[in-house]
Design a protein around this motif. Structure first.
Motif, PDB file in Angstrom:
ATOM      1  N   LEU A  22      40.682   7.210  73.073  1.00 33.34           N
ATOM      2  CA  LEU A  22      42.101   7.924  72.660  1.00 33.34           C
ATOM      3  C   LEU A  22      42.792   8.431  74.159  1.00 33.34           C
ATOM      4  N   PRO A  23      42.142   8.995  75.068  1.00 32.28           N
ATOM      5  CA  PRO A  23      42.801   9.441  76.302  1.00 32.28           C
ATOM      6  C   PRO A  23      43.503   8.267  77.189  1.00 32.28           C
ATOM      7  N   LEU A  24      42.842   7.155  77.205  1.00 32.23           N
ATOM      8  CA  LEU A  24      43.375   6.071  77.906  1.00 32.23           C
ATOM      9  C   LEU A  24      44.767   5.533  77.177  1.00 32.23           C
ATOM     10  N   GLN A  25      44.644   5.797  75.617  1.00 30.43           N
ATOM     11  CA  GLN A  25      45.744   5.240  75.021  1.00 30.43           C
ATOM     12  C   GLN A  25      46.942   6.224  75.020  1.00 30.43           C
ATOM     13  N   LEU A  26      46.715   7.376  75.414  1.00 37.19           N
ATOM     14  CA  LEU A  26      47.769   8.534  75.630  1.00 37.19           C
ATOM     15  C   LEU A  26      48.421   8.466  76.996  1.00 37.19           C
ATOM     16  N   GLY A  27      47.843   7.540  77.785  1.00 36.78           N
ATOM     17  CA  GLY A  27      48.547   7.558  79.042  1.00 36.78           C
ATOM     18  C   GLY A  27      48.613   8.780  79.762  1.00 36.78           C
TER      19      GLY A  27
END
Length: 83
Positions: A22-27
């Motif tokens: 999730l943190p990677l997807q939130l940019g």
């Protein structure tokens, strides 16, 4: 998103993998002060929501305990030993 025909452990593993990325997807959400504030407010909201649910259950348990203890006290004052 999740294959619910799999055993619970597999579904749980899929969910944990999704949360881990999730943190990677939130940019760059956490790079700005406004993004950090949003995450903090959402986290506080989750804590309050979970707290409300836990307190709702706790109040029910306390109410049940009060009723049971009151009945035991009433019976004991009438001379009936239940314990």
């Amino acid at each position: 998103m999740f294959d619910m025909s799999l055993p619970f452990a597999s579904v749980l593993g899929q969910m944990l993998a999704a949360w881990a990325t999730l943190p990677l997807q939130l940019g760059g959400l956490l790079e700005t002060q406004l993004g950090q504030l949003l995450v903090a407010v959402v986290a506080i909201g989750v804590v309050v929501l979970v707290g409300r649910i836990v307190l709702k259950v706790a109040w029910r348990l306390v109410t049940i305990a009060v009723v049971i203890i009151a009945l035991l006290f009433l019976l004991s004052t009438l001379g009936i030993n239940v314990l």
